[in-house]
Write a protein that holds these residues in place. Structure first.
Motif, PDB file in Angstrom:
ATOM      1  N   ASN A 151       6.049  -6.052   7.545  1.00 11.76           N
ATOM      2  CA  ASN A 151       5.985  -7.443   7.113  1.00 11.76           C
ATOM      3  C   ASN A 151       5.094  -7.523   5.877  1.00 11.76           C
ATOM      4  OD1 ASN A 151       6.295 -10.180   7.050  1.00 11.76           O
ATOM      5  ND2 ASN A 151       4.632 -10.581   8.505  1.00 11.76           N
ATOM      6  N   VAL A 152       5.716  -7.796   4.730  1.00 10.53           N
ATOM      7  CA  VAL A 152       4.988  -7.838   3.459  1.00 10.53           C
ATOM      8  C   VAL A 152       4.485  -9.238   3.196  1.00 10.53           C
ATOM      9  CG1 VAL A 152       5.165  -7.537   0.968  1.00 10.53           C
ATOM     10  CG2 VAL A 152       6.347  -5.957   2.512  1.00 10.53           C
ATOM     11  N   GLN A 153       3.209  -9.337   2.867  1.00  5.27           N
ATOM     12  CA  GLN A 153       2.626 -10.615   2.481  1.00  5.27           C
ATOM     13  C   GLN A 153       1.831 -10.425   1.198  1.00  5.27           C
ATOM     14  OE1 GLN A 153       0.439 -11.955   6.001  1.00  5.27           O
ATOM     15  NE2 GLN A 153       2.100 -13.363   6.446  1.00  5.27           N
ATOM     16  N   LEU A 154       2.019 -11.363   0.283  1.00  7.95           N
ATOM     17  CA  LEU A 154       1.307 -11.360  -0.988  1.00  7.95           C
ATOM     18  C   LEU A 154       0.480 -12.637  -1.092  1.00  7.95           C
ATOM     19  CD1 LEU A 154       4.267 -10.290  -3.330  1.00  7.95           C
ATOM     20  CD2 LEU A 154       2.568  -8.805  -2.250  1.00  7.95           C
ATOM     21  N   THR A 200      11.829  -9.051  -4.148  1.00  2.48           N
ATOM     22  CA  THR A 200      12.113  -9.519  -2.800  1.00  2.48           C
ATOM     23  C   THR A 200      10.981 -10.347  -2.207  1.00  2.48           C
ATOM     24  OG1 THR A 200      13.367  -7.474  -2.418  1.00  2.48           O
ATOM     25  CG2 THR A 200      12.770  -8.763  -0.470  1.00  2.48           C
ATOM     26  N   TYR A 201       9.769  -9.978  -2.549  1.00  8.48           N
ATOM     27  CA  TYR A 201       8.612 -10.599  -1.898  1.00  8.48           C
ATOM     28  C   TYR A 201       7.830 -11.442  -2.905  1.00  8.48           C
ATOM     29  CZ  TYR A 201       9.861  -6.931   1.356  1.00  8.48           C
ATOM     30  OH  TYR A 201      10.565  -6.112   2.199  1.00  8.48           O
ATOM     31  N   TRP A 202       7.416 -12.609  -2.445  1.00 12.88           N
ATOM     32  CA  TRP A 202       6.725 -13.554  -3.312  1.00 12.88           C
ATOM     33  C   TRP A 202       5.494 -14.109  -2.619  1.00 12.88           C
ATOM     34  CZ3 TRP A 202       8.582 -14.447  -8.220  1.00 12.88           C
ATOM     35  CH2 TRP A 202       9.862 -13.949  -8.491  1.00 12.88           C
ATOM     36  N   ALA A 222       4.872 -11.100  -7.449  1.00 14.69           N
ATOM     37  CA  ALA A 222       6.128 -10.653  -6.862  1.00 14.69           C
ATOM     38  C   ALA A 222       6.140  -9.143  -6.712  1.00 14.69           C
ATOM     39  CB  ALA A 222       7.302 -11.091  -7.731  1.00 14.69           C
ATOM     40  N   ALA A 223       6.813  -8.678  -5.675  1.00 14.31           N
ATOM     41  CA  ALA A 223       6.881  -7.246  -5.415  1.00 14.31           C
ATOM     42  C   ALA A 223       8.230  -6.903  -4.802  1.00 14.31           C
ATOM     43  CB  ALA A 223       5.747  -6.819  -4.476  1.00 14.31           C
ATOM     44  N   SER A 224       8.527  -5.633  -4.791  1.00 21.35           N
ATOM     45  CA  SER A 224       9.792  -5.197  -4.219  1.00 21.35           C
ATOM     46  C   SER A 224       9.712  -3.727  -3.867  1.00 21.35           C
ATOM     47  CB  SER A 224      10.933  -5.425  -5.207  1.00 21.35           C
ATOM     48  OG  SER A 224      10.909  -4.394  -6.196  1.00 21.35           O
ATOM     49  N   PHE A 225      10.755  -3.242  -3.240  1.00 18.43           N
ATOM     50  CA  PHE A 225      10.933  -1.816  -3.037  1.00 18.43           C
ATOM     51  C   PHE A 225      12.047  -1.299  -3.941  1.00 18.43           C
ATOM     52  CE2 PHE A 225       7.827  -1.038   0.065  1.00 18.43           C
ATOM     53  CZ  PHE A 225       7.794  -2.082   0.958  1.00 18.43           C
ATOM     54  N   SER A 226      12.303  -2.077  -5.026  1.00 24.16           N
ATOM     55  CA  SER A 226      13.284  -1.647  -6.014  1.00 24.16           C
ATOM     56  C   SER A 226      12.681  -0.592  -6.917  1.00 24.16           C
ATOM     57  CB  SER A 226      13.743  -2.839  -6.863  1.00 24.16           C
ATOM     58  OG  SER A 226      14.395  -3.792  -6.084  1.00 24.16           O
ATOM     59  N   GLY A 257       0.993  -4.808   4.051  1.00 23.36           N
ATOM     60  CA  GLY A 257       2.303  -4.248   4.334  1.00 23.36           C
ATOM     61  C   GLY A 257       3.008  -3.724   3.104  1.00 23.36           C
ATOM     62  N   TYR A 258       2.279  -3.535   2.032  1.00 27.11           N
ATOM     63  CA  TYR A 258       2.872  -3.099   0.763  1.00 27.11           C
ATOM     64  C   TYR A 258       1.805  -2.413  -0.073  1.00 27.11           C
ATOM     65  CZ  TYR A 258       5.500  -3.399  -3.621  1.00 27.11           C
ATOM     66  OH  TYR A 258       6.165  -3.108  -4.784  1.00 27.11           O
TER      67      TYR A 258
END
Length: 124
Positions: A1-4, A112-114, A96-100, A26-27
């Motif tokens: 579970n990613v939280q920023l 994906t994550y904000w 913002a973050a991603s696993f891209s 989580g990131y």
């Protein structure tokens, strides 16, 4: 579970500086698309500073020479140094973050994550 979670937004006068920070759970920052976006009322969300998987930064024309994006691997934060702020920089700023895994400039759709945003207001 990613939280920023962003922090550092404030009200400043034109010409002032701010440092935004984004903490993650989580990131792990680094090796994927990550960045900062902003959105002013009635306007679309725009990329201000992003970094691709190789660590190559991209800056919007309005941010070049004034803003600097930098990941802090030890603290696992993504920072945005903003100098020479003007009234047009007033907006909600989002991390913002991603696993891209991208070697090109990362775009909005790559993320994906904000975070929830932090408000920056520049006024005299």
């Amino acid at each position: 579970n990613v939280q920023l979670v962003e922090s550092g937004g404030d009200s400043v006068q034109p010409g002032g500086s701010l440092r935004l920070s984004c903490g993650a759970s989580g990131y792990k920052f680094g090796g994927y698309c990550m960045g900062w976006f902003r959105q002013a009322p009635g306007q679309a969300r725009e990329a201000i500073a992003t970094m691709n998987s190789r660590g190559v930064p991209y800056y919007a024309t309005s941010a070049k020479g004034r803003f600097t994006i930098s990941p802090d691997n030890a603290a696992n934060t993504l920072n945005l140094e903003m100098n020479s702020l003007n009234t047009e920089d007033t907006a909600m700023y989002y991390c913002a973050a991603s696993f891209s895994y991208m070697h090109r400039t990362c775009t909005l759709s790559d993320f994906t994550y904000w975070g929830q945003g932090t408000q920056v207001t520049v006024s005299s």
